[in-house]
Design an enzyme around this catalytic site. Structure first.
Site, PDB file in Angstrom:
ATOM      1  N   CYS A  54      37.239  44.437  47.539  1.00  0.00           N
ATOM      2  CA  CYS A  54      36.378  45.618  47.698  1.00  0.00           C
ATOM      3  C   CYS A  54      36.432  46.195  49.109  1.00  0.00           C
ATOM      4  O   CYS A  54      36.405  47.421  49.287  1.00  0.00           O
ATOM      5  CB  CYS A  54      34.947  45.280  47.295  1.00  0.00           C
ATOM      6  SG  CYS A  54      34.320  43.732  47.961  1.00  0.00           S
ATOM      7  N   HIS A 113      30.127  49.015  51.300  1.00  0.00           N
ATOM      8  CA  HIS A 113      30.850  48.335  52.372  1.00  0.00           C
ATOM      9  C   HIS A 113      31.306  49.365  53.408  1.00  0.00           C
ATOM     10  O   HIS A 113      31.857  50.419  53.070  1.00  0.00           O
ATOM     11  CB  HIS A 113      32.086  47.630  51.823  1.00  0.00           C
ATOM     12  CG  HIS A 113      31.789  46.350  51.095  1.00  0.00           C
ATOM     13  ND1 HIS A 113      30.525  45.843  50.946  1.00  0.00           N
ATOM     14  CD2 HIS A 113      32.641  45.469  50.478  1.00  0.00           C
ATOM     15  CE1 HIS A 113      30.593  44.696  50.268  1.00  0.00           C
ATOM     16  NE2 HIS A 113      31.859  44.453  49.976  1.00  0.00           N
TER      17      HIS A 113
END
Length: 354
Positions: free
Chosen positions: A151, A246
């Protein structure tokens, strides 16, 4: 591309955090319909809605809530399976599904660096699907395994792609600030993460993934084999008290140093390859550049384009390298379930499946 009927699909490991994202995103998908969900031994034989501790804000889709959870070892007759399995289970079970003729779009790390498995971001390297026929031939599979990256790697590589094509990335340093949802459920203990950050990710291999996966993604498929891009990458990862999203702070050195305005124009003008643009889950623009000095921010920017967008900000010169920027994307959508669904859409659009 319109379809007369939806393709039945399976979600492997459907009760976990990423499995739930798959269920949520597939609930109203125009091409796919969940026909099978699999889970752990304690869940098998029970209804999905009864055994899943649902952690997303929307209710469990009614059509899926009533499905009986199947064992992952039992391969279903579906053309596509979305895998949210833990790494070791994926290593053991995903080949069984591929051998039986299922195309497994996997979020697991087990096969990402396999020389016969595409590590895919459709906007970045759709041509890497050209390895699938060799994978099937050499493994004796009627289906195949297609993986999406870590990710945090996705957050980094999407803006790197147009910059690499235009200016030639040579080396980079990246520090990630990764959301707690990336740890799954129950994830990080509250007494560890509240009022705190943790300068590591629990499995200890996160930095190695970020340092290796971009080279495969930005490399080439030549005569049926992957040739990695010759990039030098140094990564430092941190877990921060953010629910989703993120963030990556990046410093890059190029073969040809771009001025910040050149880099910004490059990012804003970049579009996905033609076959990818019309896919149902594809964002209108792979990257959105913000001019504000305090963006991107997880709470404000992670849901861009339904969580499939990537936001870049603070593009500026670097005193040690050539350029600095900050990038952000939604880790469980763009960086996990949504990315795997986009991979499956590309398989269908290119006639590999369906």
């Amino acid at each position: 591309m319109a379809r007369a009927s939806k393709l039945p699909v399976a979600v492997l490991g459907a009760t976990g955090a990423v499995g739930q994202r798959f269920v949520q995103l597939l609930a109203a998908h125009p091409w796919f319909e969940i026909a099978v969900v699999t889970g752990s031994e304690r869940s098998v034989g029970r209804r999905y809605g009864e055994v899943t501790r649902w952690i997303l804000p929307e209710a469990i889709p009614a059509a899926v809530a009533g499905l009986t959870v199947q064992p992952t070892e039992q391969v279903a007759e579906v053309p596509i399976a979305f895998s949210a399995l833990p790494t070791e289970q994926a290593r053991a079970l995903e080949p069984q599904w591929a051998r039986a003729g299922v195309f497994v779009c996997s979020n697991a790390s087990a096969f990402r660096m396999d020389p016969l498995v595409p590590l895919l971001i459709p906007e970045v390297n759709p041509e890497h699907l050209g390895i699938v026929e060799r994978q099937q031939r050499e493994r004796g599979w009627r289906g195949a395994i297609i993986t999406n990256p870590n990710c945090a790697t996705i957050t980094l590589v999407i803006p790197l792609k147009p910059l690499h094509d235009a200016f030639g990335v040579q080396r980079l340093m990246v520090t990630t600030l990764q959301a707690v949802s990336g740890a799954g459920y129950p994830g990080v203990a509250s007494l560890d993460i509240l009022d705190n950050l943790i300068p590591n990710i629990a499995d200890g291999g996160e930095e190695a993934k970020i340092e290796s996966e971009p080279r495969k993604l930005l490399g080439r498929l030549v005569d049926g084999s992957f040739q990695d891009a010759p990039l030098g990458i140094s990564a430092q990862v941190t877990r921060v008290p953010v629910l989703d999203g993120h963030t990556a702070a990046v410093a890059v050195a190029f073969a040809r140093r771009p001025a910040p305005d050149e880099a910004i124009a490059c990012l804003r003008e970049w579009r996905a390859p033609e076959p990818v643009r019309s896919l149902p889950s594809a964002p209108p623009a792979p990257v959105v550049v913000r001019d504000e000095p305090d963006r991107p921010q997880p709470r404000r920017d992670r849901d861009l384009y339904g969580g499939m967008g990537t936001t870049v900000g603070r593009v500026r010169s670097c005193s040690l390298f050539d350029l600095r920027f900050v990038a952000l994307s939604h880790n469980t959508i763009r960086g996990a379930a949504g990315g795997a669904i986009l991979n499956a859409e590309l398989l269908v659009a290119q006639g590999i499946v369906g």
